[in-house]
Design an enzyme around this catalytic site. Structure first.
Site, PDB file in Angstrom:
ATOM      1  N   LYS A 201       0.852  -1.182   0.000  1.00  0.00           N
ATOM      2  CA  LYS A 201       0.000   0.000   0.000  1.00  0.00           C
ATOM      3  C   LYS A 201       0.889   1.233   0.000  1.00  0.00           C
ATOM      4  O   LYS A 201       1.701   1.424   0.900  1.00  0.00           O
ATOM      5  CB  LYS A 201      -0.907  -0.010   1.227  1.00  0.00           C
ATOM      6  CG  LYS A 201      -1.774   1.241   1.325  1.00  0.00           C
ATOM      7  CD  LYS A 201      -2.812   1.130   2.414  1.00  0.00           C
ATOM      8  CE  LYS A 201      -3.576   2.430   2.562  1.00  0.00           C
ATOM      9  NZ  LYS A 201      -4.602   2.351   3.599  1.00  0.00           N
ATOM     10  N   LYS A 255      -2.163  -1.446  -3.805  1.00  0.00           N
ATOM     11  CA  LYS A 255      -3.030  -0.274  -3.723  1.00  0.00           C
ATOM     12  C   LYS A 255      -2.210   1.000  -3.777  1.00  0.00           C
ATOM     13  O   LYS A 255      -1.199   1.065  -3.086  1.00  0.00           O
ATOM     14  CB  LYS A 255      -3.785  -0.351  -2.389  1.00  0.00           C
ATOM     15  CG  LYS A 255      -4.717   0.783  -2.112  1.00  0.00           C
ATOM     16  CD  LYS A 255      -5.298   0.643  -0.739  1.00  0.00           C
ATOM     17  CE  LYS A 255      -6.146   1.847  -0.448  1.00  0.00           C
ATOM     18  NZ  LYS A 255      -6.530   1.910   0.941  1.00  0.00           N
ATOM     19  N   SER A 281     -10.374   5.554  -4.426  1.00  0.00           N
ATOM     20  CA  SER A 281     -11.315   6.664  -4.567  1.00  0.00           C
ATOM     21  C   SER A 281     -10.863   7.709  -5.585  1.00  0.00           C
ATOM     22  O   SER A 281     -11.667   8.202  -6.372  1.00  0.00           O
ATOM     23  CB  SER A 281     -11.531   7.320  -3.201  1.00  0.00           C
ATOM     24  OG  SER A 281     -10.304   7.746  -2.648  1.00  0.00           O
ATOM     25  N   TYR A 320     -15.230   0.984  -6.736  1.00  0.00           N
ATOM     26  CA  TYR A 320     -16.514   1.645  -6.513  1.00  0.00           C
ATOM     27  C   TYR A 320     -17.432   1.495  -7.730  1.00  0.00           C
ATOM     28  O   TYR A 320     -18.611   1.806  -7.648  1.00  0.00           O
ATOM     29  CB  TYR A 320     -16.283   3.126  -6.172  1.00  0.00           C
ATOM     30  CG  TYR A 320     -15.411   3.275  -4.940  1.00  0.00           C
ATOM     31  CD1 TYR A 320     -15.955   3.127  -3.666  1.00  0.00           C
ATOM     32  CD2 TYR A 320     -14.038   3.487  -5.056  1.00  0.00           C
ATOM     33  CE1 TYR A 320     -15.145   3.209  -2.539  1.00  0.00           C
ATOM     34  CE2 TYR A 320     -13.219   3.565  -3.928  1.00  0.00           C
ATOM     35  CZ  TYR A 320     -13.786   3.425  -2.684  1.00  0.00           C
ATOM     36  OH  TYR A 320     -12.986   3.488  -1.566  1.00  0.00           O
TER      37      TYR A 320
HETATM   38  C1  PBG Z   1      -7.214   3.635   5.610  1.00  0.00           C
HETATM   39  C2  PBG Z   1      -7.652   3.320   4.233  1.00  0.00           C
HETATM   40  C3  PBG Z   1      -7.517   4.191   3.159  1.00  0.00           C
HETATM   41  C4  PBG Z   1      -8.126   3.576   2.075  1.00  0.00           C
HETATM   42  C5  PBG Z   1      -8.592   2.325   2.495  1.00  0.00           C
HETATM   43  N1  PBG Z   1      -8.278   2.179   3.838  1.00  0.00           N
HETATM   44  C6  PBG Z   1      -6.970   5.565   3.099  1.00  0.00           C
HETATM   45  C7  PBG Z   1      -5.658   5.873   3.649  1.00  0.00           C
HETATM   46  O1  PBG Z   1      -4.791   5.018   3.812  1.00  0.00           O
HETATM   47  O2  PBG Z   1      -5.476   7.065   3.968  1.00  0.00           O
HETATM   48  C8  PBG Z   1      -8.221   4.206   0.733  1.00  0.00           C
HETATM   49  C9  PBG Z   1      -9.294   3.735  -0.157  1.00  0.00           C
HETATM   50  C10 PBG Z   1      -9.621   4.659  -1.264  1.00  0.00           C
HETATM   51  O3  PBG Z   1      -8.982   5.716  -1.475  1.00  0.00           O
HETATM   52  O4  PBG Z   1     -10.584   4.349  -1.981  1.00  0.00           O
HETATM   53  N2  PBG Z   1      -6.752   2.660   6.400  1.00  0.00           N
END
Ligand code: PBG
Length: 331
Positions: A201, A255, A281, A320
């Site tokens: 991530k 991700k 997102s 989504y």
């Molecule tokens: C937080 C989390 C995030 C997302 C999923 N879990 C955001 C972050 O790490 O700040 C992002 C998902 C998305 O942007 O659709 N644990």
């Protein structure tokens, strides 16, 4: 006998002549069973609040989440993923609400289970929605402390398993959390609960709209670069995946999605384990924004972007677009 092939030696266009032939030679296929549908849960009843930066996506009250889960089931979408919008008054520095058996996320999971809906429920294991500092880990003296956070995450994971979650998704990027979660699940009779680790991530600006959706944007102090990955790194992603598999992850995730498909391909080629990507997102927002301006053809870019994930070798996609893509795939 002719030994030299006539020009052009190979007419690759022959296989593209018709829809039938293109279908026949297509190498990868997107299917409804590849989709995981992320949704945002909020308190209340029979209400939904649109997320401004994510056209077509709303925060839903639990009854509406149950209805959405039922829709997923009837569309053939195998899994949904829950993210809670936690009331600011419940956000603390110790993040206690995260492992409260009756917290919003756990109540939503129970409601879906009690409704007997045949869809896998995935939950998010990270402290950010519950944290007064907006971080995925506990903050002490300006630092995100790893080992204390891992203890909290293990408690949180157990509460989610007890609520009936099928797949736990640790998205926090602390070291050692997969092993700690696997251990607490084994010790408490939840050996069959799956872990899909957010292994690779990245510290990405593409999460912006999500942080609005879960109400974490305002709380977040600083950035997440001391725990999420540096976008310049690829080898490190392989080390993280290997580590998480050794610690007991059943599935791994990369991700964000589209800007990191090279990582997805490398992970799949190296480990040959169930590998997923999250079309996050911001990826959704940019496609939708361009579509709303009439600059891109919405359905086509949606399906083309999802095809890219399959071509990269992925087993599934958190997106989504899941319900709309499923409708198209179901004809
Ligand atoms: C937080 C989390 C995030 C997302 C999923 N879990 C955001 C972050 O790490 O700040 C992002 C998902 C998305 O942007 O659709 N644990």
């Amino acid at each position: 006998m002719r030994t030299i092939a006539p020009f052009p030696a190979t007419r690759l266009r022959r296989n593209r002549r018709s829809q039938a032939l293109r279908g026949l030679v297509r190498e990868t296929h997107l299917s409804v069973t590849d989709l995981i549908w992320p949704m945002f849960v909020m308190e209340g009843e029979n209400a939904e609040h649109p997320v401004p930066s994510m056209p077509g996506v709303s925060r839903l009250t639990i009854d509406k989440v149950v209805a959405a889960a039922r829709r997923a089931e009837s569309l053939g979408i195998p899994a949904i993923c829950l993210f809670p919008y936690v009331d600011p008054s419940l956000k603390t520095e110790a993040c206690e609400n995260a492992w409260d058996r009756g917290n919003l996320s756990n109540r939503a999971t129970r409601a879906i289970r009690e409704a007997g809906i045949e869809v896998a429920v995935m939950t998010d294991v990270a402290l950010d929605p519950y944290n007064a500092n907006g971080h995925d880990g506990i903050v002490k003296g300006g630092e995100i402390v790893n080992d204390e956070t891992v203890e909290a995450l293990a408690k949180m994971a157990l509460a989610q398993a007890e609520a009936g979650a099928d797949i736990l998704g640790p998205s926090d990027m602390m070291d050692g959390r997969i092993g700690a979660i696997r251990a607490i699940l084994e010790e408490n009779g939840h050996a069959n609960v799956s872990i899909m680790s957010y292994s690779a991530k990245y510290a990405s600006a593409f999460y912006g709209p999500f942080r609005d959706a879960v109400g974490a944007a305002g709380a977040l102090k600083g950035d997440k670069k001391t725990y999420q990955m540096d976008p310049g790194n690829a080898d490190e992603a392989l080390r993280l995946v290997e580590r998480d598999l050794m610690e007991g992850a059943d599935m791994v995730m990369v991700k964000p999605g589209m800007p990191y498909l090279d990582i997805a391909r490398a992970v799949k080629d190296r480990f040959r384990v169930p590998t997923f990507a999250y079309q996050v997102s911001g990826e959704y927002a940019m496609l939708m924004a361009a579509a709303q301006n009439g600059w891109l053809a919405e359905e086509q870019v949606m399906m083309e972007s999802l095809a890219g994930f399959k071509r990269a070798g992925l087993d599934g996609i958190l997106t989504y677009f899941a319900p709309r893509a499923a409708e198209i795939l179901n004809g």
